[in-house]
Design an enzyme around this catalytic site. Structure first.
Site, PDB file in Angstrom:
ATOM      1  CE  LYS A  78      36.356 -24.277  67.326  1.00 46.92           C
ATOM      2  NZ  LYS A  78      35.781 -23.062  67.542  1.00 46.92           N
ATOM      3  CB  SER A 159      32.325 -24.101  69.722  1.00 44.70           C
ATOM      4  OG  SER A 159      33.455 -22.745  69.326  1.00 44.70           O
ATOM      5  CB  SER A 183      34.686 -20.115  70.480  1.00 49.12           C
ATOM      6  OG  SER A 183      32.995 -21.349  70.742  1.00 49.12           O
TER       7      SER A 183
HETATM    8  N1  GLN Z   1      28.578 -20.521  73.413  1.00 52.25           N
HETATM    9  C1  GLN Z   1      28.481 -19.931  72.572  1.00 52.25           C
HETATM   10  C2  GLN Z   1      27.445 -20.359  71.614  1.00 52.25           C
HETATM   11  O1  GLN Z   1      26.517 -21.328  71.735  1.00 52.25           O
HETATM   12  C3  GLN Z   1      29.808 -18.931  71.353  1.00 52.25           C
HETATM   13  C4  GLN Z   1      29.773 -20.384  70.515  1.00 52.25           C
HETATM   14  C5  GLN Z   1      30.921 -19.644  69.731  1.00 52.25           C
HETATM   15  O2  GLN Z   1      31.818 -18.484  70.190  1.00 52.25           O
HETATM   16  N2  GLN Z   1      31.151 -20.350  69.352  1.00 52.25           N
HETATM   17  O3  GLN Z   1      26.574 -20.054  70.690  1.00 52.25           O
END
Ligand code: GLN
Length: 491
Positions: A78, A159, A183
């Site tokens: 990532k 994400s 995410s």
């Molecule tokens: N979708 C969540 C956010 O936007 C979690 C994102 C994540 O786990 N990095 O914060």
């Protein structure tokens, strides 16, 4: 050679050991598949030259009898993990061209274990999002399509959407992710792959671009539960460079996948039934419960009464920490710098041009929540709610070993949907955020296809540091579900 990309990590390790093929061949097969599915935009930066060089070294290392846990296995990383001299963007324009002079602890551990890096995977900007659409480098496309609308491109979740899509499309054998509020788990579910967010503190955050430090946790994606167990063991461990990394031994997670869940108690949290949730999500959940019962586990209904406050608490705490963490991007130390002669203007314009809308929204919410006079009302209050969410879980774990829940209230949705309504987008994480607030391990296993032919998964949440029971139950669930479907676009 193309079937090399169909192997699991476990099978590939066996094949490498038996000299059926080399890591160079295995890596080349994945590079070819990356070329074939470039349109999915799963990688921001591809590093085929580094990969082949690492693979060659790994083949030599193996020949000398020195074999790491992931020796010769090609992975996606990532783009939130700093990788030495390889562009690391966090999905943001503000880090475009940034080549770290250091390697994150997680990638160091992986490389020490013989892993090969194919490239840096696409992601929502600074890991803020649930659809991968906030990436400055364009959205990743989910390899799955709806049966009745094969033209419509779907989000991979976020994400870590690039990592999930790359694993689903066999463009790597596994990929790292990070999970702050879902995410890893939500994209696993949308892309029909398996992913785990371990207990907060299990993997070092050192060298991982920070979003919300008290929540961020590295984890991984792969195509089987066992592969995740091998992968997680290779990346985890105490790191003196991260004060929140725990000084705990890393168990052999794979050994816990013994297929025996007799006598285990599975909690079914009643608050995860939310209004308007599609019938097929409920059916999939009920089927999972039945499978585990048939395999000898006991299920009990449990209550997590503060679940309803989790989302609100998260959207104070995460932006508050993000606003502080992102203050460092000022055009001086990283990435592009605006050409302004007055210093203050340089900061302003660099940040205005460098950050996307969602990141700016979070910085504003976070700055407001932390500002004098509001700190107690918002930030402290949210921390108190967070404690209540944790206490709910600990009470539930007095009567059960793990929890079984849906990972998300929907399957993958079309790119563009929810874009004009941030709250609706935030709700995609309703079932992953509570475990994040409590720092608990959570794993997602694909279990079914919905009526549109899209994957649905189930989430197993465990006690702190009890990834072993999470793996054990997830492994059993994987066996029972026997999910073998592949994305139609790739057949
Ligand atoms: N979708 C969540 C956010 O936007 C979690 C994102 C994540 O786990 N990095 O914060």
């Amino acid at each position: 050679m193309s079937t090399l990309t169909d192997l699991t990590i476990e099978q590939a390790l066996e094949g490498l050991k038996k000299k059926d093929f080399t890591s160079v061949e295995l890596t080349q097969a994945h590079i070819d598949t990356m070329d074939k599915h470039k349109n999915l935009n799963a990688y921001i930066t591809e590093t085929p030259d580094i990969a082949l060089e690492q693979a060659e070294k790994s083949d030599k290392k193996r020949a000398s009898g020195n074999v790491g846990l992931l020796e010769g296995i090609p992975l996606g990383i990532k783009d939130l993990f700093c990788t030495y001299d390889v562009q690391t963007t966090a999905g943001s324009h503000i880090l475009e061209g940034f080549k770290p002079k250091y390697e994150s602890t997680v990638t160091t551990n992986l490389f020490n274990n013989g892993a090969v890096m194919l490239g840096k995977t696409n992601m929502d900007e600074f890991a803020m999002g649930s659809s991968n659409t906030t990436s400055y480098y364009g959205n990743t496309i989910n390899p799955w399509r709806r049966k009745d609308e094969p033209e419509t491109e779907l989000v991979p979740g976020g994400s870590s959407g690039g990592s999930a899509a790359a694993v689903a499309a066999h463009m790597c054998m596994g990929a790292t992710g990070t999970d702050t509020g879902g995410s890893i788990r939500q994209p696993s579910s949308y892309c029909g792959v398996t992913g785990i967010k371990p207990t907060y503190g299990r993997c070092s955050r050192w060298g991982v671009v920070a979003f919300a430090s008290s929540l961020d946790q590295p984890g991984c994606f792969a195509r089987t539960v066992k592969d995740n167990a091998i992968f997680l063991r290779a990346m985890a461990g105490h790191d003196p460079k991260d004060s929140t990394s725990a000084d705990k031994p890393v168990p052999d997670f794979a050994a816990a996948i013994d297929g025996n869940i007799k006598g285990k108690t599975i909690g079914i949290p009643k608050e995860y039934h939310i209004d308007g949730m599609p019938e097929e999500i409920i059916k999939n959940w009920e089927q999972g419960k039945k499978w585990l019962e048939d395999a000898g586990a006991k299920t009990v209904e449990v209550s997590l009464p503060h679940t309803k406050y989790a989302m609100a608490a998260y959207y104070i705490i995460a932006p508050a920490e993000a606003s502080s963490n992102l203050a460092r991007y000022d055009g001086v130390r990283y990435g592009p710098r605006a050409n302004e002669s007055v210093l203050r203007d340089m900061y302003d314009v660099t940040r205005a041009e460098g950050f996307g809308d969602e990141v700016k929204r979070r910085i504003m919410i976070g700055t407001y929540a932390l500002s004098s006079g509001y700190y107690d009302a918002y930030y402290i209050k949210a921390q108190k709610a967070r404690r209540l969410v944790l206490q709910d879980f600990m009470r539930a774990f007095e009567i059960c070993d793990v929890l079984l829940t849906p990972p998300a209230p929907s399957a993958a949705f079309p790119i563009g949907q929810n874009e004009d309504d941030p709250i609706k987008m935030y709700l995609e994480d309703a079932f992953t955020i509570p475990a994040s607030l409590a720092g608990l391990p959570g794993m997602v296993v694909p279990t079914n296809l919905n009526s549109q032919g899209l994957p649905l998964g189930l989430q197993i949440i465990g006690r702190p540091w009890d990834e072993e029971n999470v793996f054990r139950v997830a492994g059993a669930l994987e066996n029972l579900a026997n999910f073998t479907a592949r994305p139609q676009t790739l057949l």
